[in-house]
Design an enzyme around this catalytic site. Structure first.
Site, short mmCIF file in Angstrom:
data_model
loop_
_atom_site.label_atom_id
_atom_site.label_comp_id
_atom_site.label_asym_id
_atom_site.label_seq_id
_atom_site.Cartn_x
_atom_site.Cartn_y
_atom_site.Cartn_z
N ARG A 253 2.40 12.80 11.36
CA ARG A 253 3.22 13.07 12.54
C ARG A 253 2.46 12.69 13.82
O ARG A 253 3.05 12.13 14.75
CB ARG A 253 3.64 14.55 12.58
CG ARG A 253 4.64 14.93 11.50
CD ARG A 253 5.11 16.36 11.63
NE ARG A 253 5.94 16.56 12.81
CZ ARG A 253 6.28 17.75 13.29
NH1 ARG A 253 5.84 18.85 12.68
NH2 ARG A 253 7.05 17.85 14.35
N CYS B 182 1.15 21.74 18.77
CA CYS B 182 1.60 21.32 17.45
C CYS B 182 3.04 20.83 17.61
O CYS B 182 3.35 20.15 18.57
CB CYS B 182 1.47 22.46 16.45
SG CYS B 182 2.38 23.96 16.91
#
Length: 288
Positions: free
Chosen positions: A185, A243
Site C-alpha cells: 500500500r 496509516c
C-alpha cells in the site's frame, strides 16, 4: 513517553484474581469484519468489556477527517464511563489481532489523560496459549472493591500529541514520518479502501506487522529500537506516524514507545490525505 506500554498474561491473571482488578477492554475489530461483538460474545477473557472501535473509538467518517477521526471528547468520556473507568484505576486492552486494533484504545485513553493504560502483550492469542479460560456471552463492567468512583472518569485531551495533514507534510521534511501500512500500500501497488494509492511524499515505510514476533508479542525493546533507528528515528528531531485511518498507526506509536521514542499521530492518515485532490501522492519505494 515513560509510562509502561504492556502487561503480560501472567500479570493480568494475577490482577484479575486480586481484589483490585483493572478495567479490561476487548477491542475485537478487523478491517472488513463487522462482527466484533459476535467474536467477543463467542469467547473473551473473563470480565472483559466489549469496545466497538467504529462507534466508540472514532467519530463519524468524513473526507476531511478520514475513516476513523478522533471521537468527540464528550462521546469518548460517556463510553469510558460505560466501560467502568474510574479515576486512578488501571486499564488493560487487548484484541485478537496482535493488538493492532486494541492500540487505538490504548492511544486514545492515553491521549485523553488516563495515565495507566497497557496492552496485553500477545493479545488474546497469548491468553489462549497459556491455557487460561474464556467466558462466553455479553459482559458488564466489573467494579473493583476499592473503586467507588467506577464509571465516573473525567477525560482531559492532550496527553499525547497529534498533527494534521499540513503537520504531517512538514514532518516528512523536517523530521521522520513513518507509514505504518503494509509495504504494497505504501508503494501504491494496492489500495483496497482509500481514494488513491501511494503515500505521503517523504514518508518512510515501516509496516506495523513488523513490530511483532511470530507469537504476536512485541519484539524486544532493543530489536524495535534498531528497527526504528534504521529508518532514521535516532537522528529525527520529531517522529510522526500515519496509516490508513489512524488505527494501526497507534500500534506503531506503542512500539516506538517500547523502543524509547515519542511520536505524534496523524489521525486522518492516508484516508484523509488521499481524499484531498490538492495533496500529492508518491508511489514506489522511498528513493535511496
Amino acid at each position: 513517553m515513560s509510562a509502561r506500554v504492556t502487561t503480560t498474561v501472567e500479570e493480568l491473571r494475577e490482577l484479575l484474581n486480586s481484589g483490585q482488578p483493572p478495567v479490561l477492554l476487548d477491542v475485537r475489530w478487523a478491517l472488513g469484519d463487522p462482527h466484533g461483538r459476535d467474536h467477543h460474545e463467542a469467547g473473551h477473557i473473563p470480565g472483559a468489556v466489549y469496545v466497538d472501535l467504529d462507534r466508540e473509538l472514532a467519530g463519524p467518517p468524513s473526507p476531511e477527517g478520514g475513516r476513523h477521526p478522533l471521537p468527540d471528547l464528550a462521546d469518548l468520556q460517556a463510553s469510558a464511563r460505560s466501560w467502568g473507568l474510574g479515576e486512578g484505576r488501571p486499564v488493560v486492552v487487548y484484541d485478537d489481532l496482535g493488538n493492532t486494533a486494541a492500540a487505538r484504545a490504548w492511544w486514545l485513553l492515553r491521549w485523553a489523560g488516563v495515565p495507566e493504560v497497557t496492552l496485553l502483550d500477545g493479545a488474546l492469542g497469548a491468553w489462549r496459549a497459556a491455557g487460561l479460560p474464556l467466558e462466553a456471552g455479553p459482559s458488564a463492567p466489573q467494579p473493583a472493591a476499592n473503586a467507588p468512583d467506577a464509571g465516573h472518569v473525567t477525560l482531559r485531551p492532550g496527553g499525547l500529541p497529534v498533527t494534521d495533514a499540513d503537520g504531517a507534510a512538514q514532518l516528512a521534511v523536517t523530521g521522520l514520518l513513518l507509514d505504518a501500512r503494509a509495504g504494497e500500500r505504501y508503494r501504491g501497488e494496492q489500495e483496497p479502501v482509500d481514494p488513491r494509492a501511494g503515500h505521503i511524499p517523504g514518508a518512510v515505510s515501516a509496516p506495523t506487522g513488523e513490530n511483532l514476533a511470530a507469537d504476536g508479542t512485541f519484539l524486544p525493546p532493543e530489536v524495535l529500537r534498531k528497527r526504528f533507528e534504521d529508518r532514521g528515528a535516532g537522528d529525527a528531531a520529531e517522529i510522526g506516524v500515519y496509516c490508513g485511518s489512524g488505527v494501526t498507526a497507534a500500534h506503531q506509536i506503542a512500539a516506538l514507545a517500547i523502543a524509547g521514542f515519542d511520536a505524534t499521530l496523524f489521525p486522518g492518515s492516508w484516508s484523509a490525505w488521499s481524499a484531498d485532490p490538492a495533496r500529492p501522492a508518491a508511489t514506489g519505494p522511498l528513493p535511496s
